[in-house]
Design an enzyme around this catalytic site. Structure first.
Site, PDB file in Angstrom:
ATOM      1  N   ASP A 254     -36.166  63.535  -1.752  1.00 46.33           N
ATOM      2  CA  ASP A 254     -36.320  63.216  -3.150  1.00 46.33           C
ATOM      3  C   ASP A 254     -37.500  62.951  -3.805  1.00 46.33           C
ATOM      4  O   ASP A 254     -38.322  63.709  -2.657  1.00 46.33           O
ATOM      5  CB  ASP A 254     -35.724  61.584  -3.166  1.00 46.33           C
ATOM      6  CG  ASP A 254     -36.177  60.853  -4.197  1.00 46.33           C
ATOM      7  OD1 ASP A 254     -35.807  61.338  -5.418  1.00 46.33           O
ATOM      8  OD2 ASP A 254     -37.029  59.568  -4.014  1.00 46.33           O
ATOM      9  N   SER A 255     -38.026  62.753  -5.037  1.00 44.58           N
ATOM     10  CA  SER A 255     -39.081  63.053  -5.597  1.00 44.58           C
ATOM     11  C   SER A 255     -40.231  62.501  -4.845  1.00 44.58           C
ATOM     12  O   SER A 255     -42.058  62.677  -5.196  1.00 44.58           O
ATOM     13  CB  SER A 255     -39.191  63.015  -6.898  1.00 44.58           C
ATOM     14  OG  SER A 255     -38.840  62.102  -7.406  1.00 44.58           O
TER      15      SER A 255
ATOM     16  N   CYS B  10     -31.320  62.146  -5.598  1.00 45.29           N
ATOM     17  CA  CYS B  10     -32.901  62.160  -6.381  1.00 45.29           C
ATOM     18  C   CYS B  10     -31.735  62.746  -7.437  1.00 45.29           C
ATOM     19  O   CYS B  10     -31.450  63.918  -7.843  1.00 45.29           O
ATOM     20  CB  CYS B  10     -33.707  63.199  -6.307  1.00 45.29           C
ATOM     21  SG  CYS B  10     -34.738  63.551  -7.525  1.00 45.29           S
TER      22      CYS B  10
ATOM     23  N   GLU C  57     -42.792  54.095  -6.359  1.00 42.20           N
ATOM     24  CA  GLU C  57     -43.661  54.738  -5.529  1.00 42.20           C
ATOM     25  C   GLU C  57     -45.153  54.251  -5.117  1.00 42.20           C
ATOM     26  O   GLU C  57     -45.476  54.693  -4.452  1.00 42.20           O
ATOM     27  CB  GLU C  57     -43.886  56.072  -6.812  1.00 42.20           C
ATOM     28  CG  GLU C  57     -44.279  57.321  -6.088  1.00 42.20           C
ATOM     29  CD  GLU C  57     -43.149  57.922  -4.604  1.00 42.20           C
ATOM     30  OE1 GLU C  57     -43.509  58.320  -4.183  1.00 42.20           O
ATOM     31  OE2 GLU C  57     -41.773  57.124  -5.123  1.00 42.20           O
TER      32      GLU C  57
ATOM     33  N   CYS D   2     -30.847  55.810 -10.351  1.00 41.88           N
ATOM     34  CA  CYS D   2     -32.000  56.850  -9.819  1.00 41.88           C
ATOM     35  C   CYS D   2     -32.231  56.294  -9.170  1.00 41.88           C
ATOM     36  O   CYS D   2     -31.800  55.193  -8.710  1.00 41.88           O
ATOM     37  CB  CYS D   2     -33.404  56.194 -10.698  1.00 41.88           C
ATOM     38  SG  CYS D   2     -34.298  56.660  -9.519  1.00 41.88           S
TER      39      CYS D   2
ATOM     40  N   HIS E  14     -34.896  55.540  -6.370  1.00 39.65           N
ATOM     41  CA  HIS E  14     -35.471  54.558  -6.811  1.00 39.65           C
ATOM     42  C   HIS E  14     -35.282  52.884  -7.096  1.00 39.65           C
ATOM     43  O   HIS E  14     -35.589  51.996  -6.983  1.00 39.65           O
ATOM     44  CB  HIS E  14     -36.790  54.849  -7.815  1.00 39.65           C
ATOM     45  CG  HIS E  14     -37.976  56.031  -7.215  1.00 39.65           C
ATOM     46  ND1 HIS E  14     -37.067  57.157  -6.835  1.00 39.65           N
ATOM     47  CD2 HIS E  14     -38.873  55.601  -6.259  1.00 39.65           C
ATOM     48  CE1 HIS E  14     -38.425  57.833  -6.632  1.00 39.65           C
ATOM     49  NE2 HIS E  14     -39.095  56.768  -5.827  1.00 39.65           N
TER      50      HIS E  14
HETATM   51  N1  DGL Z   1     -35.738  59.374  -7.662  1.00 37.92           N
HETATM   52  C1  DGL Z   1     -35.741  59.839  -8.574  1.00 37.92           C
HETATM   53  C2  DGL Z   1     -34.243  59.734  -8.944  1.00 37.92           C
HETATM   54  O1  DGL Z   1     -32.969  59.999  -8.470  1.00 37.92           O
HETATM   55  C3  DGL Z   1     -36.674  60.283  -9.032  1.00 37.92           C
HETATM   56  C4  DGL Z   1     -37.023  60.257 -10.342  1.00 37.92           C
HETATM   57  C5  DGL Z   1     -38.360  60.286 -10.855  1.00 37.92           C
HETATM   58  O2  DGL Z   1     -38.816  61.375  -9.713  1.00 37.92           O
HETATM   59  O3  DGL Z   1     -38.590  60.569 -12.237  1.00 37.92           O
HETATM   60  O4  DGL Z   1     -33.567  60.300 -10.293  1.00 37.92           O
END
Ligand code: DGL
Length: 261
Positions: free
Chosen positions: A11-12, A74, A152, A184, A186
């Site tokens: 993931d990011s 993600c 985050e 998302c 997160h």
């Molecule tokens: N967890 C990512 C998602 O599902 C976060 C996106 C991001 O880094 O902006 O989209």
């Protein structure tokens, strides 16, 4: 034939841990290597090519750890990069998709909301899914803007965060929605805050269980389920801050060490 190599997740940042949490509940014998690209978070406002490049790096890292399959945990990376990944690697990929379909089918008010990043809403996948399944539904979309940063940076408990989330969500309440889709990975960490704001008749849809059911199907179809009934091994890596990830992890499992890469 079985395959006892780990499942890769990236993931990011820490958002994909919502998927990891569900995975270890349903598939306790599967080992996992998790990569959080926190140094490059957020992916949401980035251009497609950049997200593809970052996703390729993440996948190469997971393959260097011998992962047998990769979950792109993600929504934003799935929207931008999953076709590229599927066309360029031999392993299978499991992607994320906002749960517009079940939300539309089960909405009684015919009005739903989807919360996701800009990158996810701009992707073809989201457009195709909403055109196909949300016909006749009042589909209210909302970009989560600062939500990824709140998770985050470990700011979930801050009063300012609750204020921000309240301001973001309040306009949706006027739209008679009865489902709120979390688009998302997160966002599931914000469910306690969202529950404080949303009336109880609004269902929050977290796609993690459906993603893990899909993972299980693909592992079975490819004969790559782990057949050893022994404790799984979990390894966590981050390109950014490891402390917040360790804190998020402590709410999921006992082991918390995150290695900086
Ligand atoms: N967890 C990512 C998602 O599902 C976060 C996106 C991001 O880094 O902006 O989209």
């Amino acid at each position: 034939m079985a395959n006892n190599n780990p499942i890769g997740i990236f993931d990011s940042g820490v958002g994909g841990l919502s998927i990891f949490k569900e995975l270890i509940k349903r598939l306790p014998y599967e080992s996992v290597v998790y990569f959080a690209d926190s140094a490059n978070c957020p992916y949401g406002p980035k251009q497609k090519d950049e997200i593809i490049n970052l996703s390729v790096k993440a996948v190469d890292f997971l393959l260097s750890k011998k992962c047998k399959i990769v979950i792109v945990a993600c929504n934003t990376a799935t929207a931008a990069a999953i076709s590229f990944l599927r066309n360029n690697y031999k392993i299978s990929f499991i992607g994320m998709e906002p749960a517009v379909k079940p939300a539309s089918i089960y909405s009684k008010t015919q009005s739903i909301a989807v919360l996701a990043t800009e990158g996810t809403f701009n992707g073809d996948l989201y457009k195709e899914t909403s055109e196909k399944y949300a016909k006749g539904i009042d589909l209210n979309i909302k970009v989560g803007d600062k939500l990824v940063g709140i998770v985050e940076n470990g700011l979930i408990e801050e009063p300012e965060s609750l204020e921000y989330i309240t301001d973001l969500i309040k306009p949706l309440l006027k739209k008679k929605i009865d489902k709120l889709v979390l688009g998302c990975t997160h966002y599931p960490f914000l469910i306690p805050a969202l529950r404080q704001i949303l009336p109880s008749y609004i269902e929050i849809i977290d796609p993690s269980p459906a993603v893990i059911r899909q993972l299980e199907r693909v592992l079975l179809e490819n004969n790559i389920l782990n057949n050893k009934n022994e404790n799984a091994k979990y390894d966590f890596f981050s390109s950014g801050d490891t402390h917040i990830m360790e804190k998020v992890l402590s709410s999921i499992i006992q082991q918390q060490e995150v290695i900086k890469v």
